[in-house]
Design a protein around this motif. Structure first.
Motif, PDB file in Angstrom:
ATOM      1  N   LEU A   1      11.160  16.292 -28.624  1.00 37.41           N
ATOM      2  CA  LEU A   1      10.666  17.259 -27.644  1.00 37.41           C
ATOM      3  C   LEU A   1      11.162  16.938 -26.240  1.00 37.41           C
ATOM      4  CD1 LEU A   1       6.986  17.785 -28.882  1.00 37.41           C
ATOM      5  CD2 LEU A   1       8.815  19.502 -28.843  1.00 37.41           C
ATOM      6  N   LEU A   2      11.183  15.663 -25.882  1.00 35.93           N
ATOM      7  CA  LEU A   2      11.664  15.286 -24.555  1.00 35.93           C
ATOM      8  C   LEU A   2      13.157  15.544 -24.404  1.00 35.93           C
ATOM      9  CD1 LEU A   2       9.688  11.982 -23.817  1.00 35.93           C
ATOM     10  CD2 LEU A   2       9.301  14.266 -22.876  1.00 35.93           C
ATOM     11  N   CYS A   3      13.899  15.370 -25.486  1.00 32.98           N
ATOM     12  CA  CYS A   3      15.332  15.713 -25.447  1.00 32.98           C
ATOM     13  C   CYS A   3      15.499  17.211 -25.209  1.00 32.98           C
ATOM     14  CB  CYS A   3      16.011  15.292 -26.749  1.00 32.98           C
ATOM     15  SG  CYS A   3      16.210  13.509 -26.958  1.00 32.98           S
ATOM     16  N   TYR A   4      14.635  18.015 -25.870  1.00 32.98           N
ATOM     17  CA  TYR A   4      14.674  19.455 -25.615  1.00 32.98           C
ATOM     18  C   TYR A   4      14.332  19.750 -24.153  1.00 32.98           C
ATOM     19  CZ  TYR A   4      13.157  24.184 -24.977  1.00 32.98           C
ATOM     20  OH  TYR A   4      13.002  25.441 -24.449  1.00 32.98           O
ATOM     21  N   ALA A   5      13.317  19.069 -23.614  1.00 35.16           N
ATOM     22  CA  ALA A   5      12.910  19.300 -22.221  1.00 35.16           C
ATOM     23  C   ALA A   5      14.083  19.052 -21.281  1.00 35.16           C
ATOM     24  CB  ALA A   5      11.730  18.397 -21.864  1.00 35.16           C
ATOM     25  N   TRP A   6      14.817  17.963 -21.517  1.00 34.48           N
ATOM     26  CA  TRP A   6      15.974  17.658 -20.671  1.00 34.48           C
ATOM     27  C   TRP A   6      16.998  18.780 -20.752  1.00 34.48           C
ATOM     28  CZ3 TRP A   6      21.229  16.978 -20.745  1.00 34.48           C
ATOM     29  CH2 TRP A   6      21.789  16.275 -19.694  1.00 34.48           C
ATOM     30  N   LEU A   7      17.246  19.274 -21.949  1.00 28.00           N
ATOM     31  CA  LEU A   7      18.217  20.345 -22.138  1.00 28.00           C
ATOM     32  C   LEU A   7      17.743  21.638 -21.471  1.00 28.00           C
ATOM     33  CD1 LEU A   7      20.849  21.271 -23.487  1.00 28.00           C
ATOM     34  CD2 LEU A   7      19.514  21.855 -25.521  1.00 28.00           C
ATOM     35  N   ALA A   8      16.445  21.959 -21.594  1.00 28.00           N
ATOM     36  CA  ALA A   8      15.900  23.179 -20.987  1.00 28.00           C
ATOM     37  C   ALA A   8      15.999  23.113 -19.465  1.00 28.00           C
ATOM     38  CB  ALA A   8      14.450  23.374 -21.418  1.00 28.00           C
ATOM     39  N   VAL A   9      15.750  21.937 -18.902  1.00 26.05           N
ATOM     40  CA  VAL A   9      15.874  21.769 -17.446  1.00 26.05           C
ATOM     41  C   VAL A   9      17.314  21.993 -17.014  1.00 26.05           C
ATOM     42  CG1 VAL A   9      15.771  20.071 -15.575  1.00 26.05           C
ATOM     43  CG2 VAL A   9      13.878  20.244 -17.205  1.00 26.05           C
ATOM     44  N   LEU A  10      18.266  21.439 -17.765  1.00 26.02           N
ATOM     45  CA  LEU A  10      19.686  21.617 -17.442  1.00 26.02           C
ATOM     46  C   LEU A  10      20.078  23.092 -17.506  1.00 26.02           C
ATOM     47  CD1 LEU A  10      22.504  20.464 -16.866  1.00 26.02           C
ATOM     48  CD2 LEU A  10      22.796  20.178 -19.336  1.00 26.02           C
ATOM     49  N   VAL A  11      19.641  23.792 -18.556  1.00 23.97           N
ATOM     50  CA  VAL A  11      19.958  25.217 -18.697  1.00 23.97           C
ATOM     51  C   VAL A  11      19.359  26.006 -17.542  1.00 23.97           C
ATOM     52  CG1 VAL A  11      19.587  27.276 -20.121  1.00 23.97           C
ATOM     53  CG2 VAL A  11      20.207  25.107 -21.207  1.00 23.97           C
ATOM     54  N   ASN A  12      18.144  25.644 -17.122  1.00 19.43           N
ATOM     55  CA  ASN A  12      17.515  26.368 -16.013  1.00 19.43           C
ATOM     56  C   ASN A  12      18.268  26.151 -14.705  1.00 19.43           C
ATOM     57  OD1 ASN A  12      15.347  28.102 -15.193  1.00 19.43           O
ATOM     58  ND2 ASN A  12      14.465  26.369 -14.092  1.00 19.43           N
ATOM     59  N   VAL A  13      18.757  24.934 -14.490  1.00 14.86           N
ATOM     60  CA  VAL A  13      19.567  24.664 -13.296  1.00 14.86           C
ATOM     61  C   VAL A  13      20.815  25.543 -13.307  1.00 14.86           C
ATOM     62  CG1 VAL A  13      21.013  22.944 -12.141  1.00 14.86           C
ATOM     63  CG2 VAL A  13      18.734  22.311 -12.952  1.00 14.86           C
ATOM     64  N   LEU A  14      21.475  25.625 -14.457  1.00 13.60           N
ATOM     65  CA  LEU A  14      22.685  26.445 -14.572  1.00 13.60           C
ATOM     66  C   LEU A  14      22.370  27.925 -14.381  1.00 13.60           C
ATOM     67  CD1 LEU A  14      24.368  24.656 -17.621  1.00 13.60           C
ATOM     68  CD2 LEU A  14      24.914  24.384 -15.196  1.00 13.60           C
ATOM     69  N   TRP A  15      21.219  28.373 -14.928  1.00 10.37           N
ATOM     70  CA  TRP A  15      20.829  29.781 -14.794  1.00 10.37           C
ATOM     71  C   TRP A  15      20.539  30.128 -13.328  1.00 10.37           C
ATOM     72  CZ3 TRP A  15      20.734  34.492 -16.584  1.00 10.37           C
ATOM     73  CH2 TRP A  15      19.800  35.408 -16.088  1.00 10.37           C
ATOM     74  N   LEU A  16      19.805  29.273 -12.633  1.00  9.43           N
ATOM     75  CA  LEU A  16      19.487  29.540 -11.230  1.00  9.43           C
ATOM     76  C   LEU A  16      20.739  29.478 -10.364  1.00  9.43           C
ATOM     77  CD1 LEU A  16      16.154  27.513 -10.921  1.00  9.43           C
ATOM     78  CD2 LEU A  16      16.418  29.988 -11.125  1.00  9.43           C
ATOM     79  N   SER A  17      21.663  28.610 -10.727  1.00  7.12           N
ATOM     80  CA  SER A  17      22.943  28.563 -10.002  1.00  7.12           C
ATOM     81  C   SER A  17      23.685  29.882 -10.156  1.00  7.12           C
ATOM     82  CB  SER A  17      23.816  27.414 -10.530  1.00  7.12           C
ATOM     83  OG  SER A  17      23.205  26.172 -10.332  1.00  7.12           O
ATOM     84  N   LYS A  18      23.640  30.448 -11.363  1.00  7.72           N
ATOM     85  CA  LYS A  18      24.288  31.741 -11.614  1.00  7.72           C
ATOM     86  C   LYS A  18      23.629  32.845 -10.794  1.00  7.72           C
ATOM     87  CE  LYS A  18      25.349  35.096 -15.262  1.00  7.72           C
ATOM     88  NZ  LYS A  18      24.800  36.233 -14.488  1.00  7.72           N
ATOM     89  N   VAL A  19      22.287  32.825 -10.723  1.00  8.97           N
ATOM     90  CA  VAL A  19      21.578  33.835  -9.929  1.00  8.97           C
ATOM     91  C   VAL A  19      21.994  33.744  -8.469  1.00  8.97           C
ATOM     92  CG1 VAL A  19      19.313  34.575  -9.077  1.00  8.97           C
ATOM     93  CG2 VAL A  19      19.596  33.965 -11.494  1.00  8.97           C
ATOM     94  N   ASN A  20      22.081  32.536  -7.934  1.00  7.01           N
ATOM     95  CA  ASN A  20      22.500  32.368  -6.540  1.00  7.01           C
ATOM     96  C   ASN A  20      23.933  32.853  -6.330  1.00  7.01           C
ATOM     97  OD1 ASN A  20      20.082  31.318  -5.588  1.00  7.01           O
ATOM     98  ND2 ASN A  20      20.678  29.186  -5.917  1.00  7.01           N
ATOM     99  N   ARG A  21      24.812  32.586  -7.289  1.00  5.24           N
ATOM    100  CA  ARG A  21      26.201  33.067  -7.174  1.00  5.24           C
ATOM    101  C   ARG A  21      26.252  34.593  -7.232  1.00  5.24           C
ATOM    102  NH1 ARG A  21      27.220  28.902 -10.886  1.00  5.24           N
ATOM    103  NH2 ARG A  21      27.486  30.448 -12.560  1.00  5.24           N
TER     104      ARG A  21
END
Length: 365
Positions: A320-340
């Motif tokens: 579950l914690l490995c998933y949490a790390w991956l979900a956080v990374l995906v969210n960072v990438l998604w928010l970066s896309k929104v800003n772009r």
């Protein structure tokens, strides 16, 4: 408090249900409340300080319970009943103090002078993108469209499920910690064993505040979690495959540090990036509703029969914690896309809308 007087399963179930109803809105309410008092760059530290109460309660709650249990049997009540009665009364008193003393917002804070209230309101209004403009939010009318916008938001589901994974570990932590301390065979005295369980929580508390402070200083939420979650992951990966009691105890400190210090960042992330009172209220409530389901995982992942190693339970939380790390990374990438996309003009139709879709509103990564 009423749990101290129950006499049947029916009364137990009824009181627990009422407790859940009353308690369910506390955490999202606190996040929403603090988000109306502080700017985006100040929230993580404030929520971090608030959240350290959770780790401190884990550290000292057991000691208090141990002392209170010594009251009984008295007044026809067993010792365990006095734990609920006294701790329940303390909570009632705290709630009354909060109801009387805490203001609804900076504009109504009686402990501030008129000049200070005006200054506090103005600095919120001047926050990046008008995110915390209290005048606009006070005039905002309720719209179901804002609720839907909160429910069908990509980042709220990424952060909610990541928080669910973290809370599964946080809730289960107290279940196996006494077993590990007992296996150290330092003492057979139950009170001294309880003292040793304080150490991982005591280590987690300053770490949580420090990470929250750094998060505010660098104005990033995802990066601190991407750094701290592997600390817990390493702890769970090690503890699941070693027999040494001292090593296992050391790993509990790493597990507590990584999990507890990540929570303020994930809590504040949605509030930072959800503009509009009703959308922010929806995302805060939804995030906690999903995350608190981690209690179900914690309950069933660590049955007593699998102690003291708990290989299955530790492996589940590790995944579950490995998933949490991956979900956080995906969210960072998604928010970066929104800003772009905002910079590229793809959100220009929302210019001046006053919520998080506004091109001038920059998502915090």
């Amino acid at each position: 408090m009423c749990l101290g007087f129950i006499r049947s399963f029916g009364s137990f179930a009824a009181v627990r249900a009422l407790l859940g109803i009353a308690e369910g809105g506390l955490f999202p309410g606190i996040v929403l409340y603090l988000s109306s008092m502080y700017t985006r760059g100040e929230l993580a530290l404030r929520i971090g300080i608030f959240y350290t109460a959770a780790s401190l309660s884990g550290a000292f709650g057991g000691l208090l319970a141990r002392g209170l249990s010594a009251i009984g049997p008295r007044g026809g009540l067993e010792g365990w009943r006095w734990i609920f009665i006294v701790e329940g009364l303390l909570t009632v008193v705290s709630g009354l103090i909060a109801f009387i003393w805490l203001p609804n917002g900076v504009a109504s804070a009686k402990f501030l002078t008129t000049e200070e209230r005006d200054f506090a309101s103005q600095r919120l209004a001047n926050d990046n993108g008008g995110r915390f403009n209290p005048a606009l939010e006070a005039e905002e009318a309720f719209k179901w469209s804002e609720v839907r916008r909160g429910l069908f938001n990509v980042q709220v589901w990424l952060t909610s499920t990541a928080y669910f994974a973290m809370l599964s570990g946080v809730y289960s932590f107290g279940l196996f910690l006494p077993t590990i301390v007992n296996s150290l065979q330092i003492t057979t005295n139950a009170n001294k064993v309880q003292l040793w369980t304080v150490i991982p929580y005591a280590v987690a508390t300053p770490t949580t505040v420090a990470v929250a402070l750094i998060s505010d200083r660098i104005k990033l939420r995802g990066l601190p979690m991407l750094v701290m979650l592997p600390v817990s992951i390493a702890g769970y990966a090690t503890i699941a495959h070693v027999q040494s009691a001292s090593v296992r105890f050391g790993m509990t400190c790493l597990m507590a540090m990584g999990m507890y210090s990540s929570v303020p960042c994930v809590l504040v992330w949605n509030a930072n990036n959800s503009a509009g009172h009703y959308k922010r209220a929806t995302t805060s409530a939804l995030q906690l509703a999903v995350a608190n389901c981690g209690g179900f995982v914690a309950t069933f992942a660590y049955p007593n029969k699998e102690g003291p190693v708990y290989l299955k339970g530790h492996s589940i939380i590790l995944g579950l914690l490995c998933y949490a790390w991956l979900a956080v990374l995906v969210n960072v990438l998604w928010l970066s896309k929104v800003n772009r996309d905002k910079k590229a003009g793809k959100y220009d139709q929302y210019a001046g809308c006053g919520d998080d879709r506004d091109p001038e509103f920059k998502m915090i990564l």
